[in-house]
Design a protein around this motif. Structure first.
Motif, PDB file in Angstrom:
ATOM      1  N   UNK A 151       0.924  -1.138   0.064  1.00  0.00           N
ATOM      2  CA  UNK A 151       0.002  -0.057   0.118  1.00  0.00           C
ATOM      3  C   UNK A 151       0.996   1.240   0.049  1.00  0.00           C
ATOM      4  N   UNK A 152       1.813   1.079  -0.829  1.00  0.00           N
ATOM      5  CA  UNK A 152       2.864   2.488  -0.792  1.00  0.00           C
ATOM      6  C   UNK A 152       2.985   2.970  -2.346  1.00  0.00           C
ATOM      7  N   UNK A 153       2.673   4.146  -2.288  1.00  0.00           N
ATOM      8  CA  UNK A 153       2.791   4.767  -3.768  1.00  0.00           C
ATOM      9  C   UNK A 153       4.288   4.863  -4.263  1.00  0.00           C
ATOM     10  N   UNK A 154       5.113   4.466  -3.518  1.00  0.00           N
ATOM     11  CA  UNK A 154       6.455   4.305  -3.970  1.00  0.00           C
ATOM     12  C   UNK A 154       6.914   3.242  -4.356  1.00  0.00           C
ATOM     13  N   UNK A 155       5.849   1.968  -4.314  1.00  0.00           N
ATOM     14  CA  UNK A 155       6.127   0.593  -4.759  1.00  0.00           C
ATOM     15  C   UNK A 155       5.140   0.248  -5.587  1.00  0.00           C
ATOM     16  N   UNK A 156       5.085   1.054  -6.963  1.00  0.00           N
ATOM     17  CA  UNK A 156       3.858   0.454  -7.814  1.00  0.00           C
ATOM     18  C   UNK A 156       4.300  -0.938  -8.161  1.00  0.00           C
ATOM     19  N   UNK A 157       3.106  -1.837  -8.400  1.00  0.00           N
ATOM     20  CA  UNK A 157       3.554  -3.163  -9.154  1.00  0.00           C
ATOM     21  C   UNK A 157       2.872  -3.000 -10.651  1.00  0.00           C
ATOM     22  N   UNK A 158       1.929  -2.359 -10.725  1.00  0.00           N
ATOM     23  CA  UNK A 158       1.297  -1.982 -12.038  1.00  0.00           C
ATOM     24  C   UNK A 158       0.161  -1.104 -12.027  1.00  0.00           C
ATOM     25  N   UNK A 159      -0.243  -0.575 -13.285  1.00  0.00           N
ATOM     26  CA  UNK A 159      -1.433   0.186 -13.128  1.00  0.00           C
ATOM     27  C   UNK A 159      -2.405  -0.290 -14.295  1.00  0.00           C
ATOM     28  N   UNK A 160      -3.719   0.059 -13.886  1.00  0.00           N
ATOM     29  CA  UNK A 160      -4.630  -0.491 -14.938  1.00  0.00           C
ATOM     30  C   UNK A 160      -5.382   0.701 -15.136  1.00  0.00           C
ATOM     31  N   UNK A 161      -5.665   0.994 -16.556  1.00  0.00           N
ATOM     32  CA  UNK A 161      -6.193   2.236 -17.247  1.00  0.00           C
ATOM     33  C   UNK A 161      -7.204   1.598 -18.005  1.00  0.00           C
ATOM     34  N   UNK A 162      -8.539   1.292 -17.362  1.00  0.00           N
ATOM     35  CA  UNK A 162      -9.521   0.604 -17.962  1.00  0.00           C
ATOM     36  C   UNK A 162     -10.797   1.710 -18.115  1.00  0.00           C
ATOM     37  N   UNK A 163     -10.757   2.937 -17.930  1.00  0.00           N
ATOM     38  CA  UNK A 163     -11.984   3.928 -17.914  1.00  0.00           C
ATOM     39  C   UNK A 163     -12.260   4.455 -19.302  1.00  0.00           C
ATOM     40  N   UNK A 164     -10.933   4.523 -20.156  1.00  0.00           N
ATOM     41  CA  UNK A 164     -11.066   5.392 -21.288  1.00  0.00           C
ATOM     42  C   UNK A 164     -11.599   4.469 -22.399  1.00  0.00           C
ATOM     43  N   UNK A 165     -11.538   5.051 -23.517  1.00  0.00           N
ATOM     44  CA  UNK A 165     -11.877   4.041 -24.830  1.00  0.00           C
ATOM     45  C   UNK A 165     -11.072   2.963 -25.118  1.00  0.00           C
ATOM     46  N   UNK A 166      -9.759   3.374 -24.928  1.00  0.00           N
ATOM     47  CA  UNK A 166      -8.883   2.148 -25.238  1.00  0.00           C
ATOM     48  C   UNK A 166      -8.342   1.630 -23.667  1.00  0.00           C
ATOM     49  N   UNK A 167      -8.244   0.495 -23.515  1.00  0.00           N
ATOM     50  CA  UNK A 167      -7.657   0.013 -22.266  1.00  0.00           C
ATOM     51  C   UNK A 167      -6.124  -0.324 -22.454  1.00  0.00           C
ATOM     52  N   UNK A 168      -5.583  -0.008 -21.274  1.00  0.00           N
ATOM     53  CA  UNK A 168      -3.981  -0.395 -21.050  1.00  0.00           C
ATOM     54  C   UNK A 168      -3.792  -1.035 -19.825  1.00  0.00           C
TER      55      UNK A 168
END
Length: 354
Positions: A297-314
């Motif tokens: 739960x540490x912002x300095x330790x990202x594992x990945x990010x999901x971008x699912x709310x736009x027209x294109x998903x990443x």
């Protein structure tokens, strides 16, 4: 606020032009008449602002005051002007005569920069020796503006101004006494405090000692009061900033809606990463921009990010330098295609001892 802005504009004009103003007449036109206009009086209306107003007294004829401001055909304020370079200290007597010869309750002595307002608090129809209101228009304070407003045409009320003038005048004089005592304490002032705290005889030597002590204590008390006010103001501002930050955060959080698709993506990532990490160390944190999955739960330790709310998903993959690389996906099931990269990110943290 409008009056404040007008006075500020006049102050700027005075600072800009004063070195070019040489005569009393120029001072009147450049500095004093604009001030009268700011008070709401029409300087071009001879029934409202009368220049060279006759103020004959007894056998002495031809006495004229520079301006008289009228309301309902009655003079409410006489104005005597001097060159902006002149001191006002030697011109009270002249205005004193004019005041006695008119029916006005107020007189103004000014050089276009310093303004001194007088009335007759001590004896009726006899101008007081000391002004009840005094200010430098180039350094005008909020408290001054509050009093100047009372002389505006739309607010003018003789009784209200006179009733307040006494408090203004004596408060001003008391403050001057306090200021003088701060600089150099008088014998009576020192004696007042020494008498209260010293039980022995107040000899000359004792008084000399207490002169220094009283002045020191007085200055320390004033300094502490100022510091207390400053600290209170700073604490209040700090509290306000904290509250504002909380409100902003709450507002931002209220706009965040975690979708079932994001939660499904999170579960897929957990299923992949649990081979190397305990489940409790894999935490999600939703934001307006992306759905973040973090280590501990540490912002300095990202594992990945999901971008699912736009027209294109990443899916945003994180490298050893914590830089994000976005990869296009059709559905959350495509996350399984990036199993190797996700596990490599975990290895980066493990190798760093995290």
């Amino acid at each position: 606020m409008e009056l404040q802005n007008q006075l500020k504009a006049l102050a700027e004009k005075i600072n800009k032009l004063k070195d070019k103003i040489e005569t009393e007449e120029s001072t009147k036109h450049a500095f004093v008449l604009p001030f009268i206009n700011i008070l709401g009086y029409d300087t071009f209306n001879p029934t409202e602002v009368v220049p060279e107003f006759t103020a004959d007294l007894g056998l002495k004829k031809g006495e004229k005051v520079d301006y008289a401001i009228f309301q309902n055909d009655i003079p409410i304020l006489i104005v005597e002007c001097k060159n902006w370079k002149e001191s006002l200290d030697n011109h009270n007597s002249q205005l004193f005569r004019y005041f006695h010869a008119t029916k006005t309750r107020f007189a103004l002595l000014t050089n276009g920069i310093l303004y001194r307002f007088y009335t007759d608090l001590e004896q009726p129809n006899k101008m007081d020796e000391r002004p009840f209101l005094e200010f430098d228009i180039t350094k005008v304070k909020d408290s001054d503006i509050h009093e100047i407003t009372k002389f505006h045409k739309s607010n003018f009320d003789v009784d209200k101004i006179v009733n307040n003038a006494s408090a203004l005048k004596y408060t001003k004089e008391i403050r001057k006494c306090i200021s003088d005592e701060l600089i150099s304490s008088t014998h009576d002032f020192v004696k007042l405090f020494a008498y209260r705290v010293y039980s022995g005889r107040l000899t000359e030597k004792v008084m000399e000692e207490f002169t220094e002590l009283v002045q020191k204590a007085f200055n320390q008390t004033v300094s502490e009061k100022v510091n207390d006010r400053l600290n209170a103001a700073l604490n209040k501002e700090s509290e306000k900033q904290q509250l504002d930050a909380i409100e902003v955060k709450e507002e931002e959080e209220s706009k965040i809606v975690t979708t079932e698709e994001e939660l499904e993506g999170y579960r897929i990532v957990v299923a992949i990463l649990r081979r190397k990490l305990p489940i409790e160390r894999i935490v999600y944190r939703d934001t307006q921009s992306y759905f973040g999955i973090l280590l501990d739960d540490n912002n300095r330790k990202p594992l990945c990010r999901l971008h699912l709310n736009g027209g294109t998903k990443y899916i945003g993959l994180i490298d050893e330098n914590k830089n994000e690389t976005r990869e296009h996906i059709q559905t959350v099931d495509d996350i399984y295609q990036f199993e190797e990269q996700l596990l490599s990110t975990v290895d980066f943290y493990i190798n760093q001892g995290l």
